[in-house]
Structure formats: structure tokens, C-alpha cells
Design a protein around this motif. Structure first.
Motif, PDB file in Angstrom:
ATOM      1  N   THR A 198      28.432 -44.679  -1.524  1.00 21.97           N
ATOM      2  CA  THR A 198      27.834 -43.887  -2.617  1.00 21.97           C
ATOM      3  C   THR A 198      28.845 -43.537  -3.712  1.00 21.97           C
ATOM      4  O   THR A 198      28.477 -43.004  -4.754  1.00 21.97           O
ATOM      5  CB  THR A 198      27.247 -42.567  -2.082  1.00 21.97           C
ATOM      6  OG1 THR A 198      28.297 -41.849  -1.417  1.00 21.97           O
ATOM      7  CG2 THR A 198      26.104 -42.784  -1.120  1.00 21.97           C
ATOM      8  N   THR A 199      30.113 -43.853  -3.497  1.00 24.80           N
ATOM      9  CA  THR A 199      31.180 -43.402  -4.407  1.00 24.80           C
ATOM     10  C   THR A 199      30.902 -43.782  -5.863  1.00 24.80           C
ATOM     11  O   THR A 199      30.977 -42.939  -6.767  1.00 24.80           O
ATOM     12  CB  THR A 199      32.539 -44.021  -3.969  1.00 24.80           C
ATOM     13  OG1 THR A 199      32.647 -43.919  -2.554  1.00 24.80           O
ATOM     14  CG2 THR A 199      33.700 -43.315  -4.639  1.00 24.80           C
ATOM     15  N   SER A 246      18.208 -47.319  -4.456  1.00 19.90           N
ATOM     16  CA  SER A 246      18.597 -48.645  -4.961  1.00 19.90           C
ATOM     17  C   SER A 246      19.726 -48.530  -5.978  1.00 19.90           C
ATOM     18  O   SER A 246      20.558 -49.433  -6.099  1.00 19.90           O
ATOM     19  CB  SER A 246      17.405 -49.349  -5.621  1.00 19.90           C
ATOM     20  OG  SER A 246      16.458 -49.749  -4.674  1.00 19.90           O
ATOM     21  N   GLN A 247      19.734 -47.414  -6.724  1.00 16.57           N
ATOM     22  CA  GLN A 247      20.816 -47.215  -7.706  1.00 16.57           C
ATOM     23  C   GLN A 247      22.168 -47.091  -7.013  1.00 16.57           C
ATOM     24  O   GLN A 247      23.185 -47.488  -7.570  1.00 16.57           O
ATOM     25  CB  GLN A 247      20.560 -45.964  -8.546  1.00 16.57           C
ATOM     26  CG  GLN A 247      19.651 -46.226  -9.721  1.00 16.57           C
ATOM     27  CD  GLN A 247      19.573 -45.035 -10.665  1.00 16.57           C
ATOM     28  OE1 GLN A 247      20.360 -44.103 -10.588  1.00 16.57           O
ATOM     29  NE2 GLN A 247      18.617 -45.072 -11.551  1.00 16.57           N
ATOM     30  N   VAL A 248      22.167 -46.528  -5.812  1.00 19.64           N
ATOM     31  CA  VAL A 248      23.421 -46.460  -5.039  1.00 19.64           C
ATOM     32  C   VAL A 248      23.935 -47.882  -4.807  1.00 19.64           C
ATOM     33  O   VAL A 248      25.105 -48.192  -5.047  1.00 19.64           O
ATOM     34  CB  VAL A 248      23.202 -45.735  -3.695  1.00 19.64           C
ATOM     35  CG1 VAL A 248      24.449 -45.825  -2.824  1.00 19.64           C
ATOM     36  CG2 VAL A 248      22.805 -44.277  -3.929  1.00 19.64           C
ATOM     37  N   TYR A 249      23.026 -48.768  -4.349  1.00 24.38           N
ATOM     38  CA  TYR A 249      23.425 -50.148  -4.057  1.00 24.38           C
ATOM     39  C   TYR A 249      23.786 -50.911  -5.339  1.00 24.38           C
ATOM     40  O   TYR A 249      24.769 -51.644  -5.376  1.00 24.38           O
ATOM     41  CB  TYR A 249      22.306 -50.896  -3.320  1.00 24.38           C
ATOM     42  CG  TYR A 249      21.779 -50.184  -2.097  1.00 24.38           C
ATOM     43  CD1 TYR A 249      22.644 -49.582  -1.185  1.00 24.38           C
ATOM     44  CD2 TYR A 249      20.405 -50.119  -1.837  1.00 24.38           C
ATOM     45  CE1 TYR A 249      22.158 -48.923  -0.059  1.00 24.38           C
ATOM     46  CE2 TYR A 249      19.913 -49.472  -0.714  1.00 24.38           C
ATOM     47  CZ  TYR A 249      20.796 -48.865   0.167  1.00 24.38           C
ATOM     48  OH  TYR A 249      20.306 -48.219   1.275  1.00 24.38           O
ATOM     49  N   GLY A 270      28.955 -38.897 -12.961  1.00 28.95           N
ATOM     50  CA  GLY A 270      29.867 -37.789 -13.237  1.00 28.95           C
ATOM     51  C   GLY A 270      29.802 -36.705 -12.177  1.00 28.95           C
ATOM     52  O   GLY A 270      30.113 -35.542 -12.441  1.00 28.95           O
ATOM     53  N   LEU A 271      29.378 -37.076 -10.953  1.00 25.79           N
ATOM     54  CA  LEU A 271      29.191 -36.081  -9.883  1.00 25.79           C
ATOM     55  C   LEU A 271      30.145 -36.315  -8.716  1.00 25.79           C
ATOM     56  O   LEU A 271      29.989 -35.721  -7.660  1.00 25.79           O
ATOM     57  CB  LEU A 271      27.751 -36.145  -9.355  1.00 25.79           C
ATOM     58  CG  LEU A 271      26.635 -35.873 -10.361  1.00 25.79           C
ATOM     59  CD1 LEU A 271      25.284 -36.192  -9.741  1.00 25.79           C
ATOM     60  CD2 LEU A 271      26.669 -34.420 -10.823  1.00 25.79           C
ATOM     61  N   ALA A 272      31.115 -37.211  -8.900  1.00 25.77           N
ATOM     62  CA  ALA A 272      32.007 -37.547  -7.779  1.00 25.77           C
ATOM     63  C   ALA A 272      32.821 -36.327  -7.360  1.00 25.77           C
ATOM     64  O   ALA A 272      33.220 -35.535  -8.203  1.00 25.77           O
ATOM     65  CB  ALA A 272      32.925 -38.682  -8.182  1.00 25.77           C
ATOM     66  N   ASP A 316      20.604 -33.726  -1.303  1.00 25.01           N
ATOM     67  CA  ASP A 316      22.004 -33.731  -1.738  1.00 25.01           C
ATOM     68  C   ASP A 316      22.087 -34.001  -3.242  1.00 25.01           C
ATOM     69  O   ASP A 316      22.813 -33.327  -3.983  1.00 25.01           O
ATOM     70  CB  ASP A 316      22.772 -34.801  -0.954  1.00 25.01           C
ATOM     71  CG  ASP A 316      24.236 -34.897  -1.380  1.00 25.01           C
ATOM     72  OD1 ASP A 316      24.893 -33.849  -1.489  1.00 25.01           O
ATOM     73  OD2 ASP A 316      24.717 -36.018  -1.613  1.00 25.01           O
ATOM     74  N   LEU A 317      21.308 -34.976  -3.697  1.00 24.73           N
ATOM     75  CA  LEU A 317      21.319 -35.328  -5.119  1.00 24.73           C
ATOM     76  C   LEU A 317      20.805 -34.156  -5.967  1.00 24.73           C
ATOM     77  O   LEU A 317      21.372 -33.826  -7.017  1.00 24.73           O
ATOM     78  CB  LEU A 317      20.466 -36.584  -5.339  1.00 24.73           C
ATOM     79  CG  LEU A 317      20.558 -37.272  -6.700  1.00 24.73           C
ATOM     80  CD1 LEU A 317      21.998 -37.523  -7.110  1.00 24.73           C
ATOM     81  CD2 LEU A 317      19.776 -38.580  -6.694  1.00 24.73           C
ATOM     82  N   ARG A 318      19.763 -33.516  -5.477  1.00 24.38           N
ATOM     83  CA  ARG A 318      19.213 -32.365  -6.208  1.00 24.38           C
ATOM     84  C   ARG A 318      20.256 -31.244  -6.323  1.00 24.38           C
ATOM     85  O   ARG A 318      20.433 -30.652  -7.395  1.00 24.38           O
ATOM     86  CB  ARG A 318      17.959 -31.848  -5.499  1.00 24.38           C
ATOM     87  CG  ARG A 318      17.293 -30.691  -6.209  1.00 24.38           C
ATOM     88  CD  ARG A 318      16.021 -30.267  -5.476  1.00 24.38           C
ATOM     89  NE  ARG A 318      15.393 -29.107  -6.097  1.00 24.38           N
ATOM     90  CZ  ARG A 318      14.277 -28.533  -5.667  1.00 24.38           C
ATOM     91  NH1 ARG A 318      13.650 -29.036  -4.610  1.00 24.38           N
ATOM     92  NH2 ARG A 318      13.771 -27.485  -6.283  1.00 24.38           N
TER      93      ARG A 318
END
Length: 719
Positions: A709-710, A657-660, A717-719, A289-291
Motif C-alpha cells: 500500500t506504500t 484496485s488503486q492500491v494495485y 500524500g497520506l504516507a 483506515d482510509l476514511r
């Protein structure tokens, strides 16, 4: 000088007086003691009589006591200047690893642990967690297999994997390669880098020796004007440890075999089962998803950078190479954002920056840091010798205390080892030297923790100056150190950063946000010319050289100017898609080699070619394969210590971890980063817990809800 009550910690610091002979002898002594304790348990207790108190507690107390020496015995290989001591430390670690493999495959001990678990006693939550984890360790280490050839093979694999890991890291630590360049070839590389390079003699007279250590490597890739030089350095750096290529392959193949012996479809399924993600599918979905979200942004960033490359080098071809990126990224920041990394570094001398960071931690978490110097070192050393409480003359040591508001008690010891030297661990990391725990008498044992980094050494005219990304790195590693210090668990097994791998980076990543906050950047800064008359003279000399001999202008402001901070913060996410895609390359490569469809597939996989192909596909930057160098041109996996040192099928944890971490920062700190009440709550609800409870519970209690994840996608900048 520190107040008297802060000069006498209730626990002596560890000593570093080992010899090559003593390191191995001490390891053998520890292991013999442990073996005796296990033998006695098995001899004295029948499974019917097994309880937590008579089986698990003695095992845990032995583990606690052992860790006080064992961590340091293995630490020497990362920091000692003595080759023989480093070798002995590696040997000691090998002996300890072999013993731990034996211990966790002892069927007689497992029967007692299994019986204790089945008693279903009423235990406190941390003891219950210890019992369940210990039981699972036995099962995951082959005791679910029938006794016989399969179990014997599993044990053989575990021992070999331990040897491979130690040898791989040793090769990286001992790596001392480099390239001879003329000063002209290094045109553009800052003078504070080139002035520190070794000068050649004989056939290399007039040349400079550029190593692959970070303080040489990164500035060269950012500033060297000659693209061929950058290419040479990039290719050589990818091939600096090729003796690790067969070790990496063997480890990947053996891990897959071991996982299949235990009934898992692959190593990733085995490793991720007890992490927060639980399954490889969850990880693959997250990375995929991130990719998908980042790929278009990466393409646009490359188009913009290519335009700049064509403007500055009209004769270049139409490709954007790996060795182009740091150079044009830096030029773009300077041209479009007036961002001068060299100028920013002048405001972050290493020592004043550290003092500023410790002050932030003091305010946020209610701590006091007292540097131990001079006669206090000798007074604290159990041997009476000041040098015995550090492993090298460069090392700083602090005693850490609670402030009055938090009860004024002792917290532990913090060590800083900040400059490169031969044989030293080459990256930036936090090492636990002694964990905290409750001892057999019910008293608290306090932790000792070390930051091992590689920043530029100070010179007579200029102190060690940190680029902004180095400020972030230092704050991140100090975050791990603080996690290690303020943790308060009953058992050493759960102390500090001993959490699951896909959570362990979150606390430190969250603290990185302070390095992007205007008020904190300002408070951390101090222009080096204001530190001493010698540094002021050095700065004026540098200014004159830069302006062609004109008299230097008025001295700079003491604190970093607001407009420079504003420019820096504007660039936080410039070319960020490419940065995140680089992280994705590591994470996806890690998953690719650890979740093959069959054992035959991993045996046949061309690992280096896969590493290079995935990098080209994911980051969309070209390597030597675009110049008909083939896919085997570099062996980056052979320099990838994380995948051999514990992050196997876990590198995705840096991204998850960056999500958290982003969720925690946005939810609790963004509006007021220095809110003391929030800082104390973070200390006690997150950092203090270590791994003593389920990490999702820790997060949910701190956030007041399940993590989301918001904030992560909004920040990117991907919201």
C-alpha cells in the motif's frame, strides 16, 4: 490508407442487423442448443465415466460459441435508437439470465462436474481453474442446499434478481428528464453547452432544456453562478429515476435472504469470498483506515473552500453544500492555480486525442490500429453492406494488429461510440461484444470490444472538446478495451476483463497515470483551431466575443504550453481528500446495505436516508437535510447502476484496485512511462492473462513481490 496486409483481417467483424423479432428468436435458439448439449451429456455419461474432456470441455466450448452472439443480443439495449429493439434486447437478456440460473442449478450436470473434479486429473492450469470455478458456481447457486423448498426459494430469488437488474438499468438508459431554465439562470455555463440545448416553445418559449446527461450536467454544476440553479439540478438529478427506489430495496433484501439460505451471514460475505479481499472484515478495515486517514484532510479542504465561498458570496450561510463543490473547486483551481479547464479542453479535440492515445498503446504494447472506413467496411461486412458492421452511424470501428516486432498477426476489433443520444447507456463503459478463445478445432477466435461514452457532440465551429477529466475517463475506458483485445485465454470465461471485481479496474487505473505525465499530455494535445480554417475562424470569433469585440490575438500554439501542463499537474491532488471521501461514501454505503447483522435489520433499513446520512457524515458536505429537507430528500441509490449491475459488495474494488495500480506504476513505469520493454512485459504478464490465473499471482509475478500500500498512500500524500 492502411497497407494492404492490414486491410484484410482473417476474421469478419460481427454484424448488427438484428430486429426486435430476431433478437428474441436468436436468444431462444442459442438456449435450445445449450440445453440440448447439457441433456446429451447427462444422457450419455455416467458420473463414474466423467472426465474434464468429456464433460467440462463440451460445456466450455458451448459457452464460447454462445458468447459470440449472446453479448451482442444484450448489447442492443445499451445503444440502439429503436425502442422496440432495446425492449427485445432486455427480453433476450432476461431469457438468457433465466437459462443460466436453470443451468447452474441442474443437479444432474453438477453430479458429472463433481465426479470430474474428484478424478483429480492432471490438467493444464487454466483448465484446472475452469473445473474448480465451474464446480464452485454450482455450489454457490444452491446445489449445496437440500432439494426441496429452500432450493426452490433460492432459484425464485435468483430469477427475480435478474429481472430487477434488467429493469433497473433499462430505467436508467431510458431516463430523459431535465429542467427548463432561462438563459439568465444558466449564466456562467459555457456557450458550447448552452448552444446545444433544446429551445422551448409555447409556455417554455425563450427557455433552454437542461438534461441530466453528463455533457449538460457536469458543466452546469461547475459553472452556473446561480447557486439555486445548481441546487435544483442536483436535487432533480438525485430524483431522476425514482421508479428504481423500490427495485433497489427489493434487490438488497432478496440478496440478503439468498445469502442466508446458503449459510452465509450476509450478501457481502457471499460475494467477497472469491475476491482478492476474501472477507468483508478485510474490506471494512481497508475502508475504515482510509476514511480515518482522509477525514482531517477533507475538513481542511472544506474550510479553504468555505473561505472562498464567503469571499465571493458574503451573504451565504455557513454551510458547504453538495451543489457548491464542483463550482468552488473549479473557481479555486482557476484563482489559485491559474487553471482554466475550458482553455485546456481547447487542446484536446476528441478525434486527435483518440489518435494520440492509440499511438501510445501502439508504442507501449506493440500494436497497430487501422480505422475501417468507406469501401473497406463493405468489403469486410459478411452481408456486403458497410452499415451492417456498426449499430449507429456515429460509430467508428478499427481493426487491431500486432506490429512487426510482435509478429504482425491480427488481434481483434475495437469500436468507439462516443456521443449521447436518446435511450443510450448514460455513462462511460467498455462492453465486450465477442470474447477471444481457442475453438474446438484449436484455432484462435479474436475478440471485438466497444467503448460506449457520452462526450459533447461536435459543432460547425468547434469539434468535440474534452475536459482533462474526460481525457482521463477516455484513457481509462480504452485501457479496458486494450485489456479485452490483447488477452489470450483458452476459454471465453476468463477472457480480458473477466477477472475478479476487486482487480478488474487496476489495469485501467494504472494507465490513467499517462494522462498526468507532461510528455504524454503534450503529445496528446493539438489546439482545435489548427485542425481546419473553419475551426480557426470559430476560435477567433469566440476570442472576439470574450474580449468585447477586439480583434483576436495571434493563434494559439499547436501543442498545449508547458506552463499550462505544469499548472494542471500541480492540481492533481488538490481537494483530493474530498474526491476520495466521495468514493468512500459509495463503498461504505455498498457494504452497509450488504452486511446487515440480521435479515430483519435490512428489511427495516431506510435505504435513501442511509445513503444521504452516510454521504453527509463521510464527505462532510451538506445536502437538503441541512435545510430541513429530511434525510429522504434524494434517492441517489436509484441512479447507482454499479450496485445492481455487478459491483454489489464490490464497489470498494475501485479503491483497492488503486492500491494495485499505483504500486504497478510506481514500481515499473514511473521513471520511464514509455519504456517499451516494460510495456510488453505488462501486456504479456498482466493483460494477456485475463482471469485465467489467480489475480494475486498475476500481480506478484509482475511486481516481483507481494503488492504493497506504500505507493498508494504516498501518492495521496497520506504516507
Amino acid at each position: 490508407m492502411a497497407p494492404a496486409h492490414l486491410r484484410h483481417p482473417p476474421q469478419a467483424p460481427p454484424t448488427f442487423t438484428a430486429t426486435p423479432q430476431s433478437v428474441v428468436a436468436d436468444a431462444e435458439r442459442l438456449l435450445n442448443t445449450s440445453r440440448t448439449i447439457q441433456d446429451k451429456l447427462v444422457g450419455d455419461i455416467k458420473p463414474d465415466d466423467a472426465t474434464f474432456a468429456n464433460v467440462l470441455r463440451p460445456l466450455a466450448q458451448d459457452e464460447n460459441v454462445m458468447a459470440l452472439e449472446a453479448h451482442i443480443l444484450g448489447f442492443y439495449q445499451a445503444v440502439s435508437t429503436d425502442q422496440k429493439l432495446r425492449d427485445a434486447s432486455s427480453k433476450a437478456e432476461e431469457l438468457m439470465d433465466e437459462f443460466f440460473i436453470e443451468a447452474v442449478m441442474r443437479e444432474d450436470v453438477f453430479k458429472l462436474v463433481d465426479a470430474a473434479l474428484n478424478k483429480n486429473e492432471d490438467l493444464d492450469p487454466e483448465s484446472r481453474r475452469l473445473l474448480e470455478k465451474a464446480h464452485k458456481d454450482f455450489v454457490r447457486n444452491g446445489l449445496g442446499l437440500p432439494a426441496g423448498p429452500q432450493r426452490a426459494r433460492f432459484k425464485e430469488i435468483k430469477k427475480r434478481l435478474s429481472q430487477l437488474s434488467i429493469e433497473f438499468q433499462k430505467n436508467l438508459n431510458e431516463e430523459n428528464g431535465g429542467i427548463w431554465f432561462t438563459p439568465e439562470e444558466l449564466d456562467g455555463v459555457p456557450e458550447d453547452v448552452t448552444s446545444g440545448l433544446k429551445r422551448g416553445e409555447g409556455e417554455n418559449a425563450g427557455k433552454l432544456w437542461l438534461t441530466f446527461k453528463y455533457p449538460d450536467l457536469f458543466p452546469t454544476m461547475k459553472y452556473a453562478k446561480n447557486s439555486d440553479v445548481r441546487k435544483q439540478v442536483m436535487v432533480a438529478n438525485e430524483n431522476k429515476c425514482n421508479q428504481n427506489v423500490p427495485l433497489f430495496r427489493e434487490a438488497i433484501v432478496l440478496r440478503d435472504e439468498a445469502a442466508r439460505l446458503l449459510g452465509y451471514p450476509n450478501h457481502a460475505a457471499f460475494r467477497i469470498e472469491d475476491k482478492m479481499a476474501k472477507t468483508p472484515e478485510t474490506v471494512d478495515t481497508f475502508l475504515g483506515d482510509l476514511r480515518a486517514r482522509l477525514t482531517d484532510g477533507g475538513k481542511q479542504e472544506i474550510q479553504t473552500l468555505m473561505k472562498l465561498k464567503k469571499e465571493l458570496d458574503p451573504n451565504s450561510d455557513d454551510r458547504y453544500y453538495l451543489w457548491d463543490h464542483r463550482y468552488y473547486d473549479r473557481l479555486m483551481l482557476e484563482r489559485d492555480f491559474q487553471l482554466d479547464h475550458q482553455l485546456i479542453a481547447e487542446y484536446f479535440p476528441l478525434q486527435t486525442t483518440i489518435q494520440g492515445m492509440l499511438k501510445i498503446f501502439e508504442e507501449l504494447f506493440g500494436l497497430e490500429f487501422v480505422e475501417i472506413v468507406g469501401e473497406d467496411r463493405a468489403a469486410l461486412a459478411p452481408t456486403g453492406q458497410a452499415d451492417d458492421i456498426v449499430w449507429h452511424e456515429d460509430v467508428q470501428v478499427f481493426s487491431v494488429w500486432n506490429d512487426e516486432g510482435e509478429g504482425s498477426g491480427f488481434v481483434g476489433y475495437l469500436y468507439l461510440d462516443l456521443f449521447p443520444r436518446e435511450g443510450k447507456y448514460g455513462h462511460a463503459a467498455n462492453f465486450n461484444l465477442q470474447p477471444g478463445f481457442i475453438d474446438a478445432e484449436g484455432n484462435r477466435r479474436f475478440p471485438a470490444t466497444a467503448l460506449v461514452c457520452n462526450f459533447t457532440k461536435p459543432g460547425p465551429k468547434k469539434p468535440s472538446l474534452l475536459k482533462h477529466d474526460e481525457v482521463v475517463t477516455l484513457f481509462h475506458e480504452l485501457g479496458h478495451g486494450i485489456h479485452d483485445l490483447v488477452s489470450r485465454t483458452t476459454y471465453s470465461r476468463f477472457h480480458g476483463t473477466s477477472t475478479v471485481r476487486d482487480f478488474v479496474e487496476a489495469p485501467s487505473q494504472m494507465l490513467e497515470n499517462w494522462c498526468w505525465t507532461p510528455s504524454q499530455l503534450r503529445s496528446l494535445s493539438r489546439h482545435y483551431s489548427t485542425l481546419s480554417p473553419e475551426y480557426l475562424a470559430g476560435w477567433q470569433e469566440a476570442q472576439q466575443a470574450r474580449s468585447g469585440g477586439k480583434t483576436a490575438t495571434a493563434p494559439p500554439s499547436e501543442r498545449i504550453p508547458d506552463d499550462v501542463i505544469a499548472n494542471l499537474i500541480r492540481t492533481k491532488h488538490v481537494n483530493d481528500a474530498l474526491f476520495q471521501l466521495r468514493q468512500l461514501h459509495f463503498g461504505i454505503f455498498d457494504m452497509t446495505v450488504h452486511e446487515p447483522k440480521s435479515h430483519a435489520e435490512i428489511e427495516a433499513l431506510p435505504i435513501s436516508a442511509t445513503y444521504n446520512r452516510l454521504r453527509q457524515e463521510i464527505t462532510q458536505m451538506d445536502g437538503m437535510e441541512a435545510l430541513s429537507g429530511g434525510q429522504e430528500w434524494g434517492h441517489g441509490e436509484a441512479t447507482f447502476g454499479h450496485l445492481i449491475g455487478g459491483y454489489d459488495a464490490g464497489y470498494y474494488g475501485y479503491l483497492s484496485s488503486q492500491v494495485y495500480s499505483t504500486d504497478m506504476f510506481y514500481t515499473v513505469f514511473k521513471d520511464d512511462p514509455m519504456n517499451k520493454a516494460a510495456g510488453r512485459r505488462y501486456r504479456y504478464q498482466v493483460l494477456e492473462k485475463g482471469g485465467s490465473q489467480d489475480e494475486m499471482k498475476t500481480l506478484t509475478e509482475f511486481l516481483g513481490r507481494e503488492p504493497q500500500t506504500t505507493a498508494f498512500y504516498k501518492e495521496l500524500g497520506l504516507a
